[in-house]
Design a protein around this motif. Structure first.
Motif, PDB file in Angstrom:
ATOM      1  N   PRO A 502      -0.487  -8.107  -4.159  1.00 24.73           N
ATOM      2  CA  PRO A 502       0.836  -7.533  -3.886  1.00 24.73           C
ATOM      3  C   PRO A 502       1.690  -8.397  -2.971  1.00 24.73           C
ATOM      4  CG  PRO A 502      -0.872  -5.853  -3.722  1.00 24.73           C
ATOM      5  CD  PRO A 502      -1.576  -7.155  -3.863  1.00 24.73           C
ATOM      6  N   ALA A 506       5.457  -9.916  -3.681  1.00 31.10           N
ATOM      7  CA  ALA A 506       6.557  -9.627  -2.761  1.00 31.10           C
ATOM      8  C   ALA A 506       7.190 -10.917  -2.231  1.00 31.10           C
ATOM      9  CB  ALA A 506       6.052  -8.768  -1.603  1.00 31.10           C
ATOM     10  N   ALA A 528       4.628  -6.086  -7.873  1.00 28.17           N
ATOM     11  CA  ALA A 528       3.875  -5.958  -6.625  1.00 28.17           C
ATOM     12  C   ALA A 528       3.476  -4.511  -6.378  1.00 28.17           C
ATOM     13  CB  ALA A 528       4.729  -6.489  -5.467  1.00 28.17           C
ATOM     14  N   LEU A 529       4.384  -3.583  -6.685  1.00 27.25           N
ATOM     15  CA  LEU A 529       4.073  -2.165  -6.520  1.00 27.25           C
ATOM     16  C   LEU A 529       2.948  -1.734  -7.456  1.00 27.25           C
ATOM     17  CD1 LEU A 529       4.844   0.559  -5.261  1.00 27.25           C
ATOM     18  CD2 LEU A 529       6.529   0.836  -7.091  1.00 27.25           C
ATOM     19  N   ARG A 532      -0.373  -3.064  -6.131  1.00 27.16           N
ATOM     20  CA  ARG A 532      -0.855  -2.315  -4.976  1.00 27.16           C
ATOM     21  C   ARG A 532      -1.438  -0.963  -5.395  1.00 27.16           C
ATOM     22  NH1 ARG A 532      -2.609  -3.582  -0.439  1.00 27.16           N
ATOM     23  NH2 ARG A 532      -0.736  -4.811   0.113  1.00 27.16           N
ATOM     24  N   CYS A 593      10.448   0.488  -1.945  1.00 33.53           N
ATOM     25  CA  CYS A 593       9.081   0.001  -2.185  1.00 33.53           C
ATOM     26  C   CYS A 593       8.280  -0.166  -0.900  1.00 33.53           C
ATOM     27  CB  CYS A 593       9.131  -1.347  -2.904  1.00 33.53           C
ATOM     28  SG  CYS A 593       9.691  -1.251  -4.610  1.00 33.53           S
ATOM     29  N   LEU A 597       4.188  -0.457  -0.514  1.00 30.67           N
ATOM     30  CA  LEU A 597       3.673  -1.827  -0.479  1.00 30.67           C
ATOM     31  C   LEU A 597       2.926  -2.140   0.801  1.00 30.67           C
ATOM     32  CD1 LEU A 597       6.578  -3.955  -2.040  1.00 30.67           C
ATOM     33  CD2 LEU A 597       4.356  -3.405  -3.042  1.00 30.67           C
TER      34      LEU A 597
END
Length: 608
Positions: A502, A506, A528-529, A532, A593, A597
């Motif tokens: 993640p 990001a 990235a979300l 995660r 986010c 995150l």
């Protein structure tokens, strides 16, 4: 709306399709009985297409499509019964959709066998003949209407349909070719949908970019939806044409058009013209019993005015039928009143005009009778009404050929049929009268059909139980499975959410935002979300699943689900809808986010 024998005529394929359209337009019951089956097939087909596109398990979607297709067969049989009662019913009350549905449910085994038979017949005939059977084998178009009549064996449905159609089999081929107009309806539906979207975007100012992207022919889901919608719209027409084809076959075989021609022999139509010229004489009082004959009354009126009648007027009056003579008598009574009471001899003009019209009526009746007789002779000259000449006993003895001995398979079927009869009749107290119209082979065919239906239901139940068991097992193991993709798969797809941690996604998103590529930066944040949430066991990432599938399987904290839904919606409009994203939009996306995150807080070791 029942049709009398006067309206039954042999019709062509175009006339049958036109009549079917008229029936569908005027009857709401046909739509009420066919649209539920079409809607079920459409929903099941879309669900099956979605499962194929996303590589999901196909047991439940296939089972749903099978059940929807079977239900569609029941509704088609009910619609055929409704159209038949609508056209040929003799009841005082108009037919209802519920009565037709009950009649179809009473024939459920036959209709279900017809569904399976027609599906396999179309599949095998079209595939083995490379589509040529479409133009030569079309009698099965009336399969549901024929099955609802309960005649013949379910395994010989095509032969039974051919017998019911008779000389109308050529019309079945023509109707099947004409139904290819469904392709034009498919194209028109697509054009109409896109035209509505264009009007909404240009005139109303609604942003429909994402919807326009969905309503494209390169989208499999949209194409399947258009095909299913076109199929559903033509369901009432299929039921109506099937029933009308059977009616046309009955007309050609049983000579109902001959009955119509015979019923036309005593019809008299020209008297309506005479009745329109009677004037006030229509409402004159009825004739008295002591009045003299009509000819004497006409002679008396003409004698008062010293008029000389024509030579053939008496023959014309004698040739009039009872109804026309009564109407002419009312005219004579009106003229007598004007001549005797008012001494107006000008009324004789109306009498002379009535005599001319009566002569025309007699001539028209004679001509119509001769044409009806000629038409009846033409119908009787058809091959189906010819009686073969009886053969002499000597000729029949010469042509007598000894029957061939039954083969091994036929002897086995006869033996099996006898055993089944003995088994089912073993517990009967009184012997039943023998049935002469059912052979051993027919009993075996019916038994095999029952066995096949029971086996199919058993297989469907087993598939459903297995699918539910696998789903429960998958739900139980979902929390234990974190990653099911190896390093080779991740390396082959660099845009896979699991190919980076993640933090890496990001950092890449911030780099893209610094260069002004905000749409790509939003995509990096969304990946990235997903990375995660997958690592924390909140979702199970699959490259073939959609973003909304992750929302359905979300098992994280309750307060995270609304922001995740909002992020998914914004990402779809930005990435797939090609909506522009600015620095403010990216910053808002980043703030939404941020809570999800953030890395999980480390757990403190337990104190001794």
């Amino acid at each position: 709306m029942a049709v009398s024998a006067l309206e039954l005529r042999p019709r062509g394929a175009v006339a049958i399709l036109d009549a079917a359209l008229r029936v569908c337009v005027r009857s709401a019951g046909v739509w009420a009985l066919t649209l539920p089956g079409g809607a079920l097939v459409t929903a099941a087909l879309l669900h099956l297409t979605d499962a194929v596109m996303h590589h999901r398990a196909l047991e439940l979607p296939a089972l749903g499509f099978t059940l929807a297709w079977l239900a569609r067969g029941l509704f088609q049989g009910a619609a055929c019964h409704h159209v038949q009662e609508l056209l040929l019913g003799t009841g005082a009350q108009p037919p209802t959709a519920w009565a037709s549905l009950r009649a179809a449910l009473a024939r459920t085994p036959s209709l279900l066998c017809a569904v399976a038979y027609l599906f396999l017949f179309n599949l095998l005939s079209l595939s083995l003949t490379l589509g040529c059977a479409f133009f030569f084998l079309s009698s099965h178009l009336v399969g549901y209407a024929a099955a609802l009549r309960g005649r013949g064996s379910p395994l010989g449905l095509y032969g039974q349909c051919g017998k019911l159609l008779g000389p109308a089999r050529g019309n079945a081929v023509g109707v099947r070719v004409l139904l290819l107009v469904q392709g034009l309806v498919f194209i028109n539906l697509h054009i109409a949908a896109n035209a509505l979207l264009y009007v909404g975007r240009k005139l109303l100012g609604i942003d429909l970019t994402f919807v326009e992207r969905f309503a494209s022919l390169d989208n499999t889901a949209w194409t399947v939806f258009l095909v299913a919608a076109t199929f559903t719209l033509f369901e009432p027409l299929r039921a109506a044409t099937a029933t009308l084809l059977l009616v046309d076959g009955r007309v050609r075989q049983e000579g109902l058009d001959l009955i119509a021609a015979v019923q036309q022999l005593p019809v008299r139509k020209a008297a309506l013209v005479l009745a329109a010229l009677l004037g006030t004489g229509l409402f004159a009082p009825p004739a008295r019993a002591e009045e003299p004959p009509l000819r004497e009354r006409v002679e008396g009126v003409m004698g008062v005015c010293e008029e000389v009648p024509e030579e053939d007027w008496a023959h014309t009056l004698d040739s009039l039928g009872p109804e026309e003579a009564l109407k002419f008598e009312r005219l004579v009574r009106s003229v007598e009143k004007d001549v005797y009471d008012g001494e107006e001899c000008e009324a004789l003009g109306r009498l002379e005009q009535g005599i001319v019209l009566a002569a025309q009526t007699v001539a028209l009746e004679r001509q119509q009778k001769e044409s009806a007789q000629a038409r009846a002779r033409d119908i009787l000259a058809r091959p189906e009404f010819q009686v073969p000449e009886p053969q002499s006993p000597q000729d029949s003895s010469k042509e007598l050929v000894p029957p061939e001995p039954p083969g091994l398979w036929q002897r086995f079927l006869d033996w099996l049929g006898e055993r089944l009869k003995e088994f089912f009749n073993r517990k009967e107290t009184a012997p039943r009268p023998p049935r002469t119209n059912v052979s051993g082979g027919q009993s075996v065919a019916n038994a095999l059909v029952a066995i096949l239906i029971a086996g199919a239901l058993g297989v469907l139940a087993w598939v459903l139980w297995r699918s539910l068991a696998e789903r429960r097992r998958a739900d139980g193991d979902a929390g234990l499975e974190v990653s099911t993709q190896d390093a080779a798969t991740l390396a082959a797809d660099p845009m896979n959410a699991l190919s980076r941690p993640p933090e890496g996604w990001a950092h890449l998103a911030d780099t893209l935002a610094a260069r002004g590529e905000y749409r790509e930066a939003v995509r990096g944040l969304y990946l990235a979300l997903l990375s995660r949430l997958h690592r924390e066991g909140v979702i199970h990432y699959d490259s073939h699943a959609s973003n909304w599938d992750y929302l359905l399987q979300f098992r994280g904290r309750t307060e995270w689900k609304p922001p995740f839904r909002e992020l998914t919606l914004r990402f779809d409009f930005a990435w797939y809808g090609n909506l522009p994203v600015g620095p403010d939009g990216y910053r808002e996306f980043r703030e939404l986010c941020a809570p999800m995150l953030a890395p999980p807080a480390p757990t403190e070791p337990a104190r001794a």
